[in-house]
Design an enzyme around this catalytic site. Sequence first.
Site, mmCIF file in Angstrom:
data_model
loop_
_atom_site.group_PDB
_atom_site.id
_atom_site.type_symbol
_atom_site.label_atom_id
_atom_site.label_comp_id
_atom_site.label_asym_id
_atom_site.label_seq_id
_atom_site.Cartn_x
_atom_site.Cartn_y
_atom_site.Cartn_z
ATOM 1 N N ASP A 5 1.042 -1.125 0.124
ATOM 2 C CA ASP A 5 0.115 -0.051 -0.008
ATOM 3 C C ASP A 5 0.829 1.175 -0.038
ATOM 4 O O ASP A 5 1.696 1.306 0.874
ATOM 5 C CB ASP A 5 -0.934 0.169 1.231
ATOM 6 C CG ASP A 5 -2.110 0.962 1.039
ATOM 7 O OD1 ASP A 5 -2.287 1.389 -0.159
ATOM 8 O OD2 ASP A 5 -2.571 1.282 2.112
ATOM 9 N N HIS A 51 -3.669 13.954 1.530
ATOM 10 C CA HIS A 51 -3.836 12.856 2.699
ATOM 11 C C HIS A 51 -2.465 12.756 3.662
ATOM 12 O O HIS A 51 -2.519 12.994 4.785
ATOM 13 C CB HIS A 51 -4.042 11.571 2.229
ATOM 14 C CG HIS A 51 -4.147 10.396 3.075
ATOM 15 N ND1 HIS A 51 -5.008 10.357 3.994
ATOM 16 C CD2 HIS A 51 -3.114 9.375 3.480
ATOM 17 C CE1 HIS A 51 -4.720 9.340 4.821
ATOM 18 N NE2 HIS A 51 -3.699 8.776 4.493
ATOM 19 N N GLU A 88 -10.179 3.679 4.307
ATOM 20 C CA GLU A 88 -9.304 4.591 3.424
ATOM 21 C C GLU A 88 -9.965 4.359 2.018
ATOM 22 O O GLU A 88 -9.654 3.232 1.643
ATOM 23 C CB GLU A 88 -8.020 4.122 3.548
ATOM 24 C CG GLU A 88 -7.399 4.835 4.959
ATOM 25 C CD GLU A 88 -5.919 4.649 5.298
ATOM 26 O OE1 GLU A 88 -5.117 3.947 4.401
ATOM 27 O OE2 GLU A 88 -5.514 5.488 5.876
ATOM 28 N N GLU A 123 -9.359 4.136 -1.685
ATOM 29 C CA GLU A 123 -8.223 3.809 -2.531
ATOM 30 C C GLU A 123 -8.440 3.313 -3.996
ATOM 31 O O GLU A 123 -9.576 2.679 -3.876
ATOM 32 C CB GLU A 123 -7.110 3.344 -1.803
ATOM 33 C CG GLU A 123 -6.650 3.664 -0.476
ATOM 34 C CD GLU A 123 -5.457 3.010 0.069
ATOM 35 O OE1 GLU A 123 -4.572 2.277 -0.532
ATOM 36 O OE2 GLU A 123 -5.348 3.077 1.276
ATOM 37 N N ASP A 164 -8.955 0.404 2.630
ATOM 38 C CA ASP A 164 -8.023 -0.181 3.682
ATOM 39 C C ASP A 164 -8.493 0.235 4.772
ATOM 40 O O ASP A 164 -8.333 1.237 5.623
ATOM 41 C CB ASP A 164 -6.810 0.707 3.114
ATOM 42 C CG ASP A 164 -5.552 0.358 4.136
ATOM 43 O OD1 ASP A 164 -5.540 -0.478 4.761
ATOM 44 O OD2 ASP A 164 -4.617 1.320 4.465
ATOM 45 N N ARG A 202 -7.137 3.030 14.060
ATOM 46 C CA ARG A 202 -6.511 4.268 14.014
ATOM 47 C C ARG A 202 -5.673 4.107 15.508
ATOM 48 O O ARG A 202 -4.479 4.756 15.716
ATOM 49 C CB ARG A 202 -7.112 5.595 14.025
ATOM 50 C CG ARG A 202 -7.834 5.972 12.628
ATOM 51 C CD ARG A 202 -6.659 6.014 11.594
ATOM 52 N NE ARG A 202 -7.264 6.035 10.355
ATOM 53 C CZ ARG A 202 -6.483 5.813 9.045
ATOM 54 N NH1 ARG A 202 -5.240 5.483 9.011
ATOM 55 N NH2 ARG A 202 -7.165 6.240 8.008
ATOM 56 N N GLN A 246 -2.987 1.467 15.315
ATOM 57 C CA GLN A 246 -2.025 2.135 14.329
ATOM 58 C C GLN A 246 -1.080 3.270 15.073
ATOM 59 O O GLN A 246 0.092 3.249 14.976
ATOM 60 C CB GLN A 246 -2.585 2.762 13.178
ATOM 61 C CG GLN A 246 -1.626 3.413 12.358
ATOM 62 C CD GLN A 246 -2.353 3.897 11.026
ATOM 63 O OE1 GLN A 246 -3.762 4.212 11.011
ATOM 64 N NE2 GLN A 246 -1.589 4.630 9.915
ATOM 65 N N LYS A 302 -3.999 -2.356 10.289
ATOM 66 C CA LYS A 302 -4.361 -2.368 8.952
ATOM 67 C C LYS A 302 -4.434 -3.922 8.490
ATOM 68 O O LYS A 302 -5.200 -4.129 7.673
ATOM 69 C CB LYS A 302 -3.047 -1.757 7.942
ATOM 70 C CG LYS A 302 -2.853 -0.336 8.269
ATOM 71 C CD LYS A 302 -3.549 0.453 7.756
ATOM 72 C CE LYS A 302 -3.021 1.955 7.701
ATOM 73 N NZ LYS A 302 -3.829 2.817 6.713
ATOM 74 N N THR A 358 -8.749 -5.941 4.139
ATOM 75 C CA THR A 358 -8.656 -4.818 3.161
ATOM 76 C C THR A 358 -9.967 -5.493 1.873
ATOM 77 O O THR A 358 -9.756 -6.680 1.630
ATOM 78 C CB THR A 358 -7.212 -4.749 2.489
ATOM 79 O OG1 THR A 358 -6.347 -4.421 3.297
ATOM 80 C CG2 THR A 358 -7.335 -3.974 1.324
ATOM 81 N N GLU A 372 -9.580 11.932 8.612
ATOM 82 C CA GLU A 372 -9.612 13.543 8.016
ATOM 83 C C GLU A 372 -10.686 14.256 7.998
ATOM 84 O O GLU A 372 -10.843 15.240 8.257
ATOM 85 C CB GLU A 372 -8.956 13.363 6.556
ATOM 86 C CG GLU A 372 -7.589 12.719 6.532
ATOM 87 C CD GLU A 372 -7.096 12.383 5.171
ATOM 88 O OE1 GLU A 372 -6.692 13.124 4.236
ATOM 89 O OE2 GLU A 372 -7.425 11.420 4.656
#
Length: 429
Positions: free
Chosen positions: A144, A151, A217, A219, A251, A255, A258, A271, A275, A376
């Site tokens: 990834d 971002h 996420e 993507e 993804d 948090r 992480q 993570k 996925t 975000e």
Amino acid sequence: MTRPSTPATATTTTASTPSTTWADVPPDHLFGIDNLPYGVFSTAADPSPRVGVRIGDLVLDAGAVAALGREAGLVADGPDLASAWLTSSLNAFVALGRPTWTTARQWLTEILTDEVHRDRVSPHLHPLEDVQLHLPIEVADYVDFYASEDHASNVGKIFRPDNAALPPNWKHLPIGYHGRSGTVVVSGTDVVRPSGQRKAPGDPAPVFGPSIRLDIEAELGYVVGGATARGSRVSVDEATDHLFGVVILNDWSARDIQAWEYVPLGPFLGKSFATTISAWVTPLEALAAARVPLPGQSDPQVLPYLQGEAFGLDVHLEVSLNGTVVSRPEHAAMYWSPAQMLAHLTVNGASLRDGDLFGSGTISGPTRETRGSLLELTWNGAEPLTLQDGTIRGFLEDGDTVTMTAWAPGPDGTRIGLGEARGTIRPAS
Ligand code: CA
């Protein structure tokens, strides 16, 4: 009656000739004749997973039709597509390489446009609602990247407020990490909330439990074929020979796990639990009209091995949470090209395997409504979202369903649909 010819005997359909299919597909359908994505499907009558090609709301049993030519003795020189397609993943097909991908697409276009093939091909079209879709690739290696400047800047501001938003290497190389290929799942698969360690900055010690900051996420994922030898490199200009197609990719990210684990080696258990990718792999050829220049890499100039035909893709994503659209990320804003990511991935001599998958990184733009993660969108939970049902979200709750869709411009004003990547959160086990 004419039998469908095999690719080597097919007359070629030039890309510049607008074609219409004899199949029942409205002209503005997201899965028209210019799309023809590949997936893996099964039916109640034949539960063996095999390669399918979507046209409208139908799925073509591609291997079964290719086998008709083989049974008729029409197989000429070249790879046997029926053998490649009558398998449970796209890996055998992507292994055949760019020239065969091109020939196969021309053949599929021909048999779905020339009326002469209609009677033979029609019995091998299945209504979408009657098929089960499976993971389209057996994912080999999964990487990834982190290719969106907005971002990367936003994450820097949230997680490292005392430092520069972008790390010093960010504009010199596409940053990435190796992820866990075995937990890539197809759209529609439930996601169990992960458990792990977390420790907020003010906490005296870490605690263990279900993640309380579960995120998404948005993507794109790139599916790789045409394996290379260890010790070789793929240049930016050669990358399209290995970029088979594109999927939507979510993804999922814990948090809290992480933030505590990622220094100094990067993402790990925050993570690797899941996925999600879309069931349809859109061939790169179907995105020809979506190619756009990159936003710009003049300051600094990138090193020579990252220079070349570094195209962007004008793909429009939409992220929904329990039916409320929460974001519309624009892939065209990405700083790094998938061709550069592939070149960087192999510049040290690392080999490519058929079925490799790499993600673009979260797609975020400069405005709030184009941010591709809840981190975000809610600024780490400080600015929660209000959904249509009146409920409020900082991060995901059990039972939440996230759906990502995408489309790109096709030829002659058409749109190319990329399907959806959907998942529902189940309580921690
Ligand atoms: Ca990511």
